[in-house]
Design a protein around this motif. Structure first.
Motif, mmCIF file in Angstrom:
data_model
loop_
_atom_site.group_PDB
_atom_site.id
_atom_site.type_symbol
_atom_site.label_atom_id
_atom_site.label_comp_id
_atom_site.label_asym_id
_atom_site.label_seq_id
_atom_site.Cartn_x
_atom_site.Cartn_y
_atom_site.Cartn_z
ATOM 1 N N HIS A 484 0.830 -1.203 0.000
ATOM 2 C CA HIS A 484 0.000 0.000 0.000
ATOM 3 C C HIS A 484 0.872 1.263 0.000
ATOM 4 O O HIS A 484 0.589 2.255 -0.690
ATOM 5 C CB HIS A 484 -0.926 -0.027 1.233
ATOM 6 C CG HIS A 484 -1.898 1.116 1.254
ATOM 7 N ND1 HIS A 484 -1.730 2.217 2.081
ATOM 8 C CD2 HIS A 484 -3.040 1.352 0.534
ATOM 9 C CE1 HIS A 484 -2.722 3.058 1.904
ATOM 10 N NE2 HIS A 484 -3.533 2.558 0.946
ATOM 11 N N ALA A 485 1.989 1.170 0.769
ATOM 12 C CA ALA A 485 2.915 2.318 0.794
ATOM 13 C C ALA A 485 3.534 2.533 -0.580
ATOM 14 O O ALA A 485 3.678 3.687 -1.056
ATOM 15 C CB ALA A 485 3.996 2.083 1.851
ATOM 16 N N ARG A 486 3.925 1.445 -1.236
ATOM 17 C CA ARG A 486 4.500 1.575 -2.580
ATOM 18 C C ARG A 486 3.476 2.151 -3.551
ATOM 19 O O ARG A 486 3.789 2.971 -4.423
ATOM 20 C CB ARG A 486 4.976 0.206 -3.070
ATOM 21 C CG ARG A 486 6.265 -0.276 -2.388
ATOM 22 C CD ARG A 486 6.885 -1.435 -3.151
ATOM 23 N NE ARG A 486 5.994 -2.574 -3.224
ATOM 24 C CZ ARG A 486 5.918 -3.535 -2.306
ATOM 25 N NH1 ARG A 486 6.694 -3.472 -1.237
ATOM 26 N NH2 ARG A 486 5.082 -4.543 -2.440
ATOM 27 N N TYR A 522 -2.363 7.148 -14.347
ATOM 28 C CA TYR A 522 -2.712 7.679 -13.020
ATOM 29 C C TYR A 522 -4.019 7.071 -12.504
ATOM 30 O O TYR A 522 -4.130 6.682 -11.342
ATOM 31 C CB TYR A 522 -2.805 9.199 -13.103
ATOM 32 C CG TYR A 522 -3.256 9.841 -11.801
ATOM 33 C CD1 TYR A 522 -2.356 9.996 -10.748
ATOM 34 C CD2 TYR A 522 -4.586 10.292 -11.645
ATOM 35 C CE1 TYR A 522 -2.773 10.587 -9.572
ATOM 36 C CE2 TYR A 522 -4.991 10.861 -10.450
ATOM 37 C CZ TYR A 522 -4.077 11.012 -9.409
ATOM 38 O OH TYR A 522 -4.490 11.568 -8.217
ATOM 39 N N ASP A 523 -5.027 6.979 -13.344
ATOM 40 C CA ASP A 523 -6.329 6.411 -12.921
ATOM 41 C C ASP A 523 -6.172 4.950 -12.468
ATOM 42 O O ASP A 523 -6.787 4.504 -11.482
ATOM 43 C CB ASP A 523 -7.329 6.514 -14.070
ATOM 44 C CG ASP A 523 -7.718 7.980 -14.388
ATOM 45 O OD1 ASP A 523 -7.501 8.836 -13.494
ATOM 46 O OD2 ASP A 523 -8.245 8.202 -15.481
ATOM 47 N N GLN A 524 -5.371 4.187 -13.210
ATOM 48 C CA GLN A 524 -5.154 2.773 -12.817
ATOM 49 C C GLN A 524 -4.475 2.675 -11.443
ATOM 50 O O GLN A 524 -4.807 1.820 -10.613
ATOM 51 C CB GLN A 524 -4.298 2.075 -13.873
ATOM 52 C CG GLN A 524 -5.000 1.856 -15.196
ATOM 53 C CD GLN A 524 -4.068 1.285 -16.262
ATOM 54 O OE1 GLN A 524 -2.861 1.113 -16.027
ATOM 55 N NE2 GLN A 524 -4.619 1.017 -17.453
ATOM 56 N N ARG A 530 -7.138 1.807 -4.186
ATOM 57 C CA ARG A 530 -8.413 1.527 -3.487
ATOM 58 C C ARG A 530 -8.531 0.030 -3.140
ATOM 59 O O ARG A 530 -8.982 -0.360 -2.050
ATOM 60 C CB ARG A 530 -9.588 1.971 -4.367
ATOM 61 C CG ARG A 530 -9.766 3.475 -4.494
ATOM 62 C CD ARG A 530 -11.149 3.790 -5.040
ATOM 63 N NE ARG A 530 -11.263 5.197 -5.402
ATOM 64 C CZ ARG A 530 -11.108 5.679 -6.632
ATOM 65 N NH1 ARG A 530 -10.860 4.847 -7.649
ATOM 66 N NH2 ARG A 530 -11.225 6.973 -6.853
ATOM 67 N N ALA A 531 -8.164 -0.862 -4.111
ATOM 68 C CA ALA A 531 -8.258 -2.311 -3.864
ATOM 69 C C ALA A 531 -7.339 -2.737 -2.720
ATOM 70 O O ALA A 531 -7.712 -3.533 -1.846
ATOM 71 C CB ALA A 531 -7.919 -3.081 -5.153
ATOM 72 N N GLU A 535 -8.337 -4.526 0.886
ATOM 73 C CA GLU A 535 -7.730 -5.783 1.353
ATOM 74 C C GLU A 535 -7.021 -5.576 2.677
ATOM 75 O O GLU A 535 -7.048 -6.436 3.575
ATOM 76 C CB GLU A 535 -6.766 -6.307 0.297
ATOM 77 C CG GLU A 535 -6.255 -7.719 0.637
ATOM 78 C CD GLU A 535 -5.449 -8.306 -0.497
ATOM 79 O OE1 GLU A 535 -4.933 -9.418 -0.294
ATOM 80 O OE2 GLU A 535 -5.341 -7.675 -1.571
ATOM 81 N N LEU A 536 -6.386 -4.424 2.845
ATOM 82 C CA LEU A 536 -5.716 -4.127 4.108
ATOM 83 C C LEU A 536 -6.720 -4.051 5.255
ATOM 84 O O LEU A 536 -6.466 -4.542 6.365
ATOM 85 C CB LEU A 536 -4.949 -2.808 3.961
ATOM 86 C CG LEU A 536 -4.172 -2.346 5.200
ATOM 87 C CD1 LEU A 536 -3.126 -3.384 5.589
ATOM 88 C CD2 LEU A 536 -3.507 -0.992 4.931
ATOM 89 N N SER A 537 -7.884 -3.447 4.991
ATOM 90 C CA SER A 537 -8.919 -3.366 6.043
ATOM 91 C C SER A 537 -9.385 -4.775 6.456
ATOM 92 O O SER A 537 -9.576 -5.068 7.643
ATOM 93 C CB SER A 537 -10.113 -2.536 5.527
ATOM 94 O OG SER A 537 -9.699 -1.208 5.244
#
Length: 748
Positions: A484-486, A522-524, A530-531, A535-537
């Motif tokens: 997520h950080a990357r 950028y949109d991708q 978001r995905a 998954e992190l949540s």
């Protein structure tokens, strides 16, 4: 006239004296005022004693009613040897006492009962009907103490005769019917009284119940008038009549003794004309069709009391009528009575049986019902016993029960203590008992620790699984966080590139194609972010329980290590208990070895005593032969003696005869002792018996004793037969042993 009957007759004749000659009316009055037609009560209810005493007094049998006086009944509470109980309609029933000398109130005599049946040539049903067995026997009435109070006596009463037809007629249908009883009594000729037959178990039980109720009512009436009780009492309870158990009946039928040495005897001992105890003879003891004239017309059995009594004074325990027991029939296994219950049980054999099918141990099953009706036989009768409840409160002077019975409680406590100590008499038994107690305790502790160890292992396994799950969840959470950080860094870079491109396009008029490509990239990146966020949540939510578990236990690894330490401690404790168990087993083995050593010593002593008894038997027989020869020579010289010397010589002969009789009694007792020793050893193992014989033989050889060699060899031969038969041999076999012993005596 048999020996015991002769003794009874002499005593009765001496007691009669001048009172023996009384008018018939007086005799009827003495009997209760209602028997003038039927005669005095004892002619019908005690026929054998009356006939013998009348003969001894010179009274013709046809004049008994006119010239004979019946004996008075002794007080029931004194527990006399012979107890006479009243019946309705001026009848009586005579009972004889069976006495036991015991160590305590719960003690008993272990009676060796039954009869040995050959294993070949006999139908299986006969084998399963008869057999040798043992049973405890005691009495319902307290009868004083012996040996300075260290021993107690107990007793019960059993009918002197089978219940007779006139007695049974008293309670026809359970109610008192004097008309039937008087008719039955009027049909009795002299002292020839028939037993009550054509009865079954139900009839006998109902008769005993009706008679008991009548006796109890009469007893209460007598006490209410301040007169002595009619019945014997045990504490606060009067006695009652019932059928005998099989063990009670056979113990009494054998004459009040039933040891292993006499278990195979079919006939009870009796007394000869001189009063000596002699083995019973079938033609003197039993009424059988093949040994005398037929029974009276219309009867299948003979009058009671026509043959010799046993040592207790009981008549017709063998032959005549089968006798019904309180116990129902059960088959006999080779080792003990079986558990299946069948019809009713009769004992002793009857007049129609073959001579080899009757005896005190003979038994037979009779169906309770046949073709839908109660089965009754013309050859089946019964006799009664007097018994009492076991545990009763004491009574006051007015016959009322008191609260509790402290004396009984103390006797029971003493009995329990004696019984508990009895095992310590066996060598090694005390050590063995202690070892067994410790073994049981350690086994219980080991089982509890084993369960605790299993529970600890299960908890450790569960915690280990939870820990692995927590580690996996944490690893997944870390990986997602890094990714997520990357993704955030990549979006930031794309955003910066897009901003620069837009600025350059505005300033330099870059192509629309490059700007569109950057916008798509950028949109991708934003969508991928978001995905990853979703998954992190989810990963954080999944890791929450493990995090809570870890927080609750502070340190899962440390908790697991603690559980593992507990488990190792339980295993160590279990190993310790296992070691203790091994120690206890070693103690138990040592105690068992000691017990076996003690049993081995007992076997050797018994073999040695058997060999010495053979020597004693032969010595006694030599003394008998010597005394008999001396008496024969003295008797041959009587004719040549002067009259004055002849009287002294005859007195000497009488003394020699008395001493010979004592020696013969001793000889029989020695042989019975020998039988008991050999048959008891025969119930052991062949290896144990062989070891005992070899040890005795080696010991005698070491001492240079050769005089007992033949005796030991004979003991070894008899033991071989006894072991093969399991300690139960027919009398025909053991009787030949006496000849074997005599043969050894003549060659040694």
């Amino acid at each position: 006239m048999s020996g015991l009957r002769a003794i009874i007759a002499a005593a009765a004749a001496a007691a009669l004296g001048a009172a023996a000659v009384v008018p018939a009316a007086a005799a009827a009055t003495a009997a209760g005022g209602g028997e003038a037609a039927a005669g005095i009560w004892c002619r019908i209810d005690d026929p054998a004693a009356t006939a013998d005493a009348a003969a001894a007094a010179g009274i013709n049998v046809r004049e008994i009613d006119a010239r004979f006086t019946c004996p008075a009944a002794a007080p029931a509470l004194s527990l006399p040897d012979e107890l006479i109980l009243p019946m309705p309609c001026d009848r009586r029933m005579v009972f004889r006492k069976v006495t036991f000398t015991l160590a305590h109130i719960l003690d008993n005599v272990e009676a060796h009962l039954g009869m040995v049946v050959p294993q070949q040539g006999v139908q299986p049903t006969v084998q399963a009907t008869n057999g040798a067995w043992t049973a405890p026997v005691s009495g319902g009435f307290s009868d004083g103490t012996d040996d300075g109070g260290r021993l107690i006596r107990r007793a019960f009463y059993i009918g002197k005769y089978e219940v007779t037809a006139p007695q049974y007629a008293v309670f026809t249908g359970g109610a008192v019917t004097c008309a039937d009883a008087q008719t039955a009594a009027a049909g009795v000729k002299a002292t020839r009284v028939q037993p009550a037959t054509r009865v079954n178990w139900l009839d006998a039980v109902n008769f005993a119940d009706a008679y008991s109720q009548w006796l109890l009512q009469e007893d209460a009436g007598m006490r209410a008038k301040g007169k002595p009780a009619l019945l014997p009492w045990e504490e606060s309870a009067p006695g009652f009549v019932r059928l005998p158990t099989e063990a009670e009946w056979e113990f009494a039928a054998r004459g009040g003794h039933a040891g292993a040495a006499t278990q195979n005897a079919a006939l009870p001992d009796m007394r000869d004309a001189t009063g000596r105890v002699v083995p019973g003879r079938l033609d003197q003891i039993a009424s059988l069709r093949d040994s005398q004239s037929p029974p009276p017309r219309g009867e299948a059995v003979y009058p009671v009391g026509r043959r010799a009594p046993n040592l207790l004074g009981l008549y017709d325990v063998v032959g005549n009528a089968d006798e019904i027991m309180l116990d129902l029939f059960r088959p006999m296994r080779p080792d003990a009575p079986g558990g299946q219950i069948g019809g009713f049980l009769v004992k002793g054999g009857n007049a129609s049986d073959a001579a080899d099918r009757v005896g005190v141990g003979a038994r037979r099953e009779v169906p309770l019902y046949l073709d839908g009706r109660p089965l009754r036989s013309a050859e089946t009768g019964f006799r009664l016993v007097i018994s009492a409840p076991v545990f009763m409160a004491k009574r006051d002077d007015n016959w009322r029960p008191l609260s509790g019975n402290p004396d009984l409680d103390e006797q029971l406590r003493r009995a329990f203590a004696l019984i508990d100590r009895r095992g310590s008499d066996v060598p090694g038994a005390a050590d063995q008992a202690r070892a067994m107690d410790e073994l049981r305790r350690l086994q219980e502790q080991s089982a509890a620790d084993r369960k605790a160890a299993e529970a600890a292992q299960q908890r450790a396994d569960a915690l280990q699984a939870e820990l692995e799950q927590a580690k996996a969840a944490q690893a997944r959470l870390g990986a997602l966080t890094a990714e997520h950080a990357r993704a955030r860094d990549e979006i930031a870079g794309l955003k910066a590139a897009l901003d620069r491109a837009q600025a350059e396009g505005a300033g330099r008029a870059q192509s629309d194609a490059r700007l569109a490509a950057l916008q798509a990239t950028y949109d991708q990146a934003v969508e991928r972010n978001r995905a990853l966020q979703a998954e992190l949540s989810r990963a954080q939510a999944a890791a929450a329980p493990q995090a809570q578990t870890a927080a609750a236990t502070a340190d899962p690894g440390a908790r697991l290590a603690g559980l593992e330490a507990d488990y190792r401690q339980v295993l160590a404790r279990n190993a310790e208990i296992t070691g203790s168990l091994d120690g206890v087993r070693r103690q138990l083995t040592a105690a068992s070895v000691e017990a076996e050593r003690g049993a081995r010593d007992v076997r050797r002593e018994r073999v040695r005593s058997a060999a010495l008894t053979i020597s004693a038997i032969n010595m006694t027989e030599r003394m008998i032969r010597s005394a008999t020869g001396l008496a024969d020579r003295a008797r041959a010289n009587l004719g040549g003696l002067p009259a004055a010397d002849r009287a002294a010589a005859e007195a000497n002969l009488a003394e020699i005869a008395r001493r010979i009789a004592v020696l013969e009694d001793t000889n029989r007792a020695q042989f019975r002792f020998y039988l008991g020793v050999v048959l008891s050893l025969g119930r052991g193992t062949a290896e144990g018996v062989a070891d005992a014989v070899a040890a005795v033989r080696a010991d005698l050889a070491a001492q240079g004793v050769v005089v007992l060699d033949q005796a030991v060899a004979l003991v070894e031969r008899h033991l071989g037969a006894a072991v093969q038969a399991g300690g139960a041999l027919p009398e025909a076999v053991t009787e030949r042993w006496r000849d074997d012993i005599t043969a050894v005596g003549r060659t040694s």
